[in-house]
Scaffold this active site. Structure first.
Site, PDB file in Angstrom:
ATOM      1  N   ARG A   1     -55.885  38.218  -5.688  1.00 19.42           N
ATOM      2  CA  ARG A   1     -55.055  37.714  -6.599  1.00 19.42           C
ATOM      3  C   ARG A   1     -55.475  36.048  -7.057  1.00 19.42           C
ATOM      4  NH1 ARG A   1     -50.467  37.836 -10.132  1.00 19.42           N
ATOM      5  NH2 ARG A   1     -49.732  35.725 -10.003  1.00 19.42           N
TER       6      ARG A   1
ATOM      7  N   CYS B   1     -48.909  43.725  -8.026  1.00 23.53           N
ATOM      8  CA  CYS B   1     -49.297  44.077  -6.471  1.00 23.53           C
ATOM      9  C   CYS B   1     -48.009  44.543  -5.776  1.00 23.53           C
ATOM     10  CB  CYS B   1     -49.826  42.850  -5.902  1.00 23.53           C
ATOM     11  SG  CYS B   1     -48.466  41.317  -5.748  1.00 23.53           S
TER      12      CYS B   1
ATOM     13  N   ARG C   1     -45.697  39.697 -10.427  1.00 22.41           N
ATOM     14  CA  ARG C   1     -46.468  38.518 -10.447  1.00 22.41           C
ATOM     15  C   ARG C   1     -47.330  38.172 -11.621  1.00 22.41           C
ATOM     16  NH1 ARG C   1     -48.795  37.916  -4.382  1.00 22.41           N
ATOM     17  NH2 ARG C   1     -48.839  35.853  -4.678  1.00 22.41           N
ATOM     18  N   PRO C   2     -46.592  37.712 -12.751  1.00 22.57           N
ATOM     19  CA  PRO C   2     -47.213  37.331 -14.079  1.00 22.57           C
ATOM     20  C   PRO C   2     -48.038  35.965 -13.724  1.00 22.57           C
ATOM     21  CG  PRO C   2     -44.981  37.009 -13.977  1.00 22.57           C
ATOM     22  CD  PRO C   2     -45.046  37.538 -12.857  1.00 22.57           C
ATOM     23  N   VAL C   3     -48.721  35.677 -14.891  1.00 26.34           N
ATOM     24  CA  VAL C   3     -49.570  34.390 -14.917  1.00 26.34           C
ATOM     25  C   VAL C   3     -48.905  33.684 -16.206  1.00 26.34           C
ATOM     26  CG1 VAL C   3     -51.551  35.101 -13.331  1.00 26.34           C
ATOM     27  CG2 VAL C   3     -51.731  35.655 -15.946  1.00 26.34           C
ATOM     28  N   ASP C   4     -48.115  34.015 -16.871  1.00 24.11           N
ATOM     29  CA  ASP C   4     -47.739  33.472 -18.048  1.00 24.11           C
ATOM     30  C   ASP C   4     -47.209  31.930 -18.063  1.00 24.11           C
ATOM     31  OD1 ASP C   4     -45.709  33.872 -16.266  1.00 24.11           O
ATOM     32  OD2 ASP C   4     -44.213  34.521 -17.820  1.00 24.11           O
TER      33      ASP C   4
ATOM     34  N   LYS D   1     -40.346  27.878 -13.543  1.00 24.65           N
ATOM     35  CA  LYS D   1     -40.152  28.176 -12.303  1.00 24.65           C
ATOM     36  C   LYS D   1     -41.219  27.797 -11.491  1.00 24.65           C
ATOM     37  CE  LYS D   1     -39.637  32.816  -9.747  1.00 24.65           C
ATOM     38  NZ  LYS D   1     -39.831  34.278  -9.938  1.00 24.65           N
TER      39      LYS D   1
ATOM     40  N   VAL E   1     -46.869  28.069  -6.916  1.00 27.29           N
ATOM     41  CA  VAL E   1     -47.956  27.392  -6.197  1.00 27.29           C
ATOM     42  C   VAL E   1     -48.893  27.420  -6.761  1.00 27.29           C
ATOM     43  CG1 VAL E   1     -49.299  27.525  -3.878  1.00 27.29           C
ATOM     44  CG2 VAL E   1     -46.525  27.908  -3.961  1.00 27.29           C
TER      45      VAL E   1
ATOM     46  N   ILE F   1     -38.097  34.697  -3.904  1.00 27.65           N
ATOM     47  CA  ILE F   1     -39.138  34.418  -4.780  1.00 27.65           C
ATOM     48  C   ILE F   1     -40.012  35.642  -5.407  1.00 27.65           C
ATOM     49  CG2 ILE F   1     -41.569  33.236  -4.353  1.00 27.65           C
ATOM     50  CD1 ILE F   1     -39.597  31.380  -3.617  1.00 27.65           C
TER      51      ILE F   1
ATOM     52  N   ARG G   1     -57.064  39.741   6.489  1.00 27.10           N
ATOM     53  CA  ARG G   1     -57.298  38.973   5.040  1.00 27.10           C
ATOM     54  C   ARG G   1     -56.645  37.670   5.526  1.00 27.10           C
ATOM     55  NH1 ARG G   1     -53.718  40.809   1.539  1.00 27.10           N
ATOM     56  NH2 ARG G   1     -54.378  38.832   0.351  1.00 27.10           N
TER      57      ARG G   1
HETATM   58  C1  UD1 Z   1     -48.763  31.568  -3.303  1.00 20.30           C
HETATM   59  C2  UD1 Z   1     -49.351  32.017  -1.810  1.00 20.30           C
HETATM   60  C3  UD1 Z   1     -48.286  33.217  -1.464  1.00 20.30           C
HETATM   61  C4  UD1 Z   1     -46.970  32.822  -1.484  1.00 20.30           C
HETATM   62  C5  UD1 Z   1     -46.372  32.393  -2.733  1.00 20.30           C
HETATM   63  C6  UD1 Z   1     -45.053  31.925  -2.949  1.00 20.30           C
HETATM   64  C7  UD1 Z   1     -51.712  31.670  -1.904  1.00 20.30           C
HETATM   65  C8  UD1 Z   1     -53.125  32.054  -2.056  1.00 20.30           C
HETATM   66  N1  UD1 Z   1     -50.589  32.509  -2.076  1.00 20.30           N
HETATM   67  O1  UD1 Z   1     -48.837  32.670  -4.099  1.00 20.30           O
HETATM   68  O2  UD1 Z   1     -48.706  33.442  -0.115  1.00 20.30           O
HETATM   69  O3  UD1 Z   1     -46.272  33.922  -1.060  1.00 20.30           O
HETATM   70  O4  UD1 Z   1     -47.455  31.294  -3.075  1.00 20.30           O
HETATM   71  O5  UD1 Z   1     -44.753  30.698  -1.787  1.00 20.30           O
HETATM   72  O6  UD1 Z   1     -51.418  30.393  -1.796  1.00 20.30           O
HETATM   73  N2  UD1 Z   1     -44.745  33.320 -11.580  1.00 20.30           N
HETATM   74  C9  UD1 Z   1     -44.668  33.820 -12.687  1.00 20.30           C
HETATM   75  N3  UD1 Z   1     -45.382  33.185 -13.687  1.00 20.30           N
HETATM   76  C10 UD1 Z   1     -46.444  32.493 -13.413  1.00 20.30           C
HETATM   77  C11 UD1 Z   1     -46.986  32.178 -12.024  1.00 20.30           C
HETATM   78  C12 UD1 Z   1     -45.836  32.645 -10.932  1.00 20.30           C
HETATM   79  O7  UD1 Z   1     -43.700  34.077 -13.085  1.00 20.30           O
HETATM   80  O8  UD1 Z   1     -47.444  32.200 -14.140  1.00 20.30           O
HETATM   81  C13 UD1 Z   1     -43.813  33.839 -10.527  1.00 20.30           C
HETATM   82  C14 UD1 Z   1     -44.300  34.659  -9.375  1.00 20.30           C
HETATM   83  O9  UD1 Z   1     -44.097  36.183  -9.825  1.00 20.30           O
HETATM   84  C15 UD1 Z   1     -43.145  34.566  -8.270  1.00 20.30           C
HETATM   85  C16 UD1 Z   1     -42.998  32.923  -8.233  1.00 20.30           C
HETATM   86  O10 UD1 Z   1     -43.453  32.522  -9.521  1.00 20.30           O
HETATM   87  O11 UD1 Z   1     -41.987  35.223  -8.480  1.00 20.30           O
HETATM   88  C17 UD1 Z   1     -43.936  32.197  -7.381  1.00 20.30           C
HETATM   89  O12 UD1 Z   1     -45.158  32.607  -7.291  1.00 20.30           O
HETATM   90  P1  UD1 Z   1     -46.356  31.638  -7.039  1.00 20.30           P
HETATM   91  O13 UD1 Z   1     -45.867  30.445  -6.155  1.00 20.30           O
HETATM   92  O14 UD1 Z   1     -47.225  31.232  -8.150  1.00 20.30           O
HETATM   93  O15 UD1 Z   1     -47.298  32.409  -5.895  1.00 20.30           O
HETATM   94  P2  UD1 Z   1     -48.742  32.367  -5.801  1.00 20.30           P
HETATM   95  O16 UD1 Z   1     -49.133  31.235  -6.038  1.00 20.30           O
HETATM   96  O17 UD1 Z   1     -49.488  33.519  -6.402  1.00 20.30           O
END
Ligand code: UD1
Length: 444
Positions: free
Chosen positions: A102, A126, A131-134, A171, A174, A338, A408
């Site tokens: 991802r 997943c 886990r959207p990317v919006d 929200k 990371v 989360i 991994r």
């Molecule tokens: C990273 C970590 C992962 C950890 C997570 C939270 C890496 C490689 N992975 O994942 O191990 O569990 O942080 O600490 O560093 N979200 C949205 N829209 C978005 C982006 C995120 O709704 O555009 C939501 C996600 O679905 C989730 C929350 O925000 O509910 C936090 O996700 P995020 O912090 O982005 O996780 P990752 O960066 O993917």
């Protein structure tokens, strides 16, 4: 497919060297796309996700070379790697690569900033949620990117380069923070980001970008300022120690008992976790060498937790902490805030004799005196390791199936544990590199 066999009951005693953090290494590697010079990363862990990202970056034209062993260095552990993205040969990150990991979606930030175009496959869902990317896309739009979605791909363009802007994440994310830091570093003008992630991995990336010539202030707080620069140069930076690995081994010692020095770990990476472990009865000594964990393996006090962004309790240690609570003297509650679907380990703990009831996002755990060995199935990276530590504490034999998840994110896990007295062995099956499915690898 490989499996892990554990005969539980042995205490852990000795030294565990802590590896470089996977979650810091991945964005640092992706940052190499921002410059035509060499980015050197020290302490890069040997993990399947790192190898996969090397392949993904290689597809964009990034060369890499690895330093040979140095004096006093154990050749089996983290190494120094040079990344060189002299020319970007393609701005397309195809589905078959992005679906495997991802975090590779994050190449969208540097490609857009340096080349003005990125066509990146949507990562999809997943095992731990949708886990959207919006928010990542909204943030890039604020910097002037034109974004369309076609046939499962995000097509992001900018005709005259990115421009600075102001964005508040709805929200904390990371990955979103990493992408915006990389993109805004090469944007024209100033960017202000509100409600950003404060994780140590974000600070590691910001320091790396600043060493490359970026102008970033505020990393580690909830507001970051970036003054864009026209180009970035090479740099040399060390990957920070893996706080999830530190927490995992600390919980393992709490669960089975023993006395282990987690060498190379710093308490400030996981203060909240160490404080909670102290409250459950674990003795923790901090010194210049690392963090020493001592416990007799019995009399664990129950403790309620909620997962939170840093500096709160990390979601990536939720499964391991639940393992510990299965043996506590009483009832504890764990609330996952989360990710919406991060409780797949519950059924597997129940197979080991744990008493857990799930209601929405909260698990209620009634501690039992002993867990019993059984066959269990690893479902994602952190859940897999929670089953390993539960197996170490269980009576008799535990077999963990589908363990490729562990490779991994945990460097030489069996070796580190068996060096401290654990009875743990890998049973080799089919070649896991051939066998890995996309849905499992997408969880990072
Ligand atoms: C990273 C970590 C992962 C950890 C997570 C939270 C890496 C490689 N992975 O994942 O191990 O569990 O942080 O600490 O560093 N979200 C949205 N829209 C978005 C982006 C995120 O709704 O555009 C939501 C996600 O679905 C989730 C929350 O925000 O509910 C936090 O996700 P995020 O912090 O982005 O996780 P990752 O960066 O993917």
């Amino acid at each position: 497919m490989d499996r892990i066999k554990i005969i539980g009951g042995n205490k852990l005693n000795g030294i565990i060297p802590i590896s470089g953090a996977k979650n810091a290494a991945l964005p640092l590697m992706i940052a190499s796309l921002l410059t035509a010079d060499i980015l050197t990363l020290e302490n890069l862990p040997r993990l399947v996700d790192v190898e996969l990202l090397i392949r993904i970056l290689g597809n964009h034209g990034v060369d890499y070379s690895v330093n040979g062993r140095r004096e006093h260095q154990d050749s089996n552990y983290s190494r120094t790697v040079h990344f060189h993205a002299r020319h970007i040969v393609t701005t397309k990150a195809p589905y078959d690569l992005v679906a495997k990991m991802r975090a590779s979606f994050w190449v969208i930030g540097p490609l857009l900033a340096r080349i003005g175009r990125a066509e990146v496959s949507l990562p999809g869902g997943c095992a731990i949620g949708t886990r959207p990317v919006d928010f990542i896309l909204d943030g890039l739009r604020v910097l002037g990117a034109e974004i369309s979605i076609e046939k499962g791909y995000i097509d992001a363009k900018t005709h005259k380069g990115l421009v600075g802007g102001e964005y508040t994440f709805p929200k904390i994310t990371v990955g979103g923070t990493h992408v915006m830091l990389m993109a805004a570093s090469l944007a024209r003008g100033d960017t202000v980001l509100h409600n950003v992630a404060c994780e140590p991995e974000v600070i590691n990336l910001a320091r790396c970008l600043n060493s490359m010539g970026a102008n970033i202030t505020g990393a580690g707080t909830s507001e970051i300022h970036i003054s864009g620069v026209s180009s970035l140069s090479g740099a040399r930076i060390k990957v920070i120690p893996d706080r999830i690995e530190i927490g995992t081994y600390a919980i393992a010692v709490a669960m089975v008992g023993g006395d282990v020095m987690l060498k190379g770990s710093f308490p400030r990476l996981l203060d909240s976790v160490l404080q909670i472990l102290r409250k459950t009865g674990v003795n923790i000594i901090e010194n210049a060498e690392g963090i020493r964990i001592q416990h007799n393996g019995d009399a664990i006090e129950p403790y309620n937790i909620e997962t939170r962004p840093f500096p709160g309790f990390p979601t990536d240690l939720q499964a391991q902490f639940m393992g510990l609570m299965t043996r506590a003297n009483g009832i504890s509650r764990i609330t996952e805030t989360i990710f919406e679907n991060r409780f797949m380990h519950v059924q597997e703990f129940v197979r080991l004799g744990a008493h857990i009831a799930l209601s929405g996002q909260t698990a209620t755990i009634k501690g039992v005196k002993r867990l019993q060995g059984a066959q269990v199935m690893a479902t994602d990276l952190r859940a897999s390791v929670s089953l390993v530590i539960a197996g170490l504490a269980a009576e008799g034999e535990t077999i963990i199936n589908r363990v490729y998840h562990l490779d991994r994110g945990f460097e030489r896990l069996e070796e580190k544990l068996s060096n401290c007295g654990a009875n743990i062995k890998r049973i080799h099956g089919d070649n896991y590199l051939v066998d890995k499915s996309s849905s499992t690898a997408a969880i990072s």
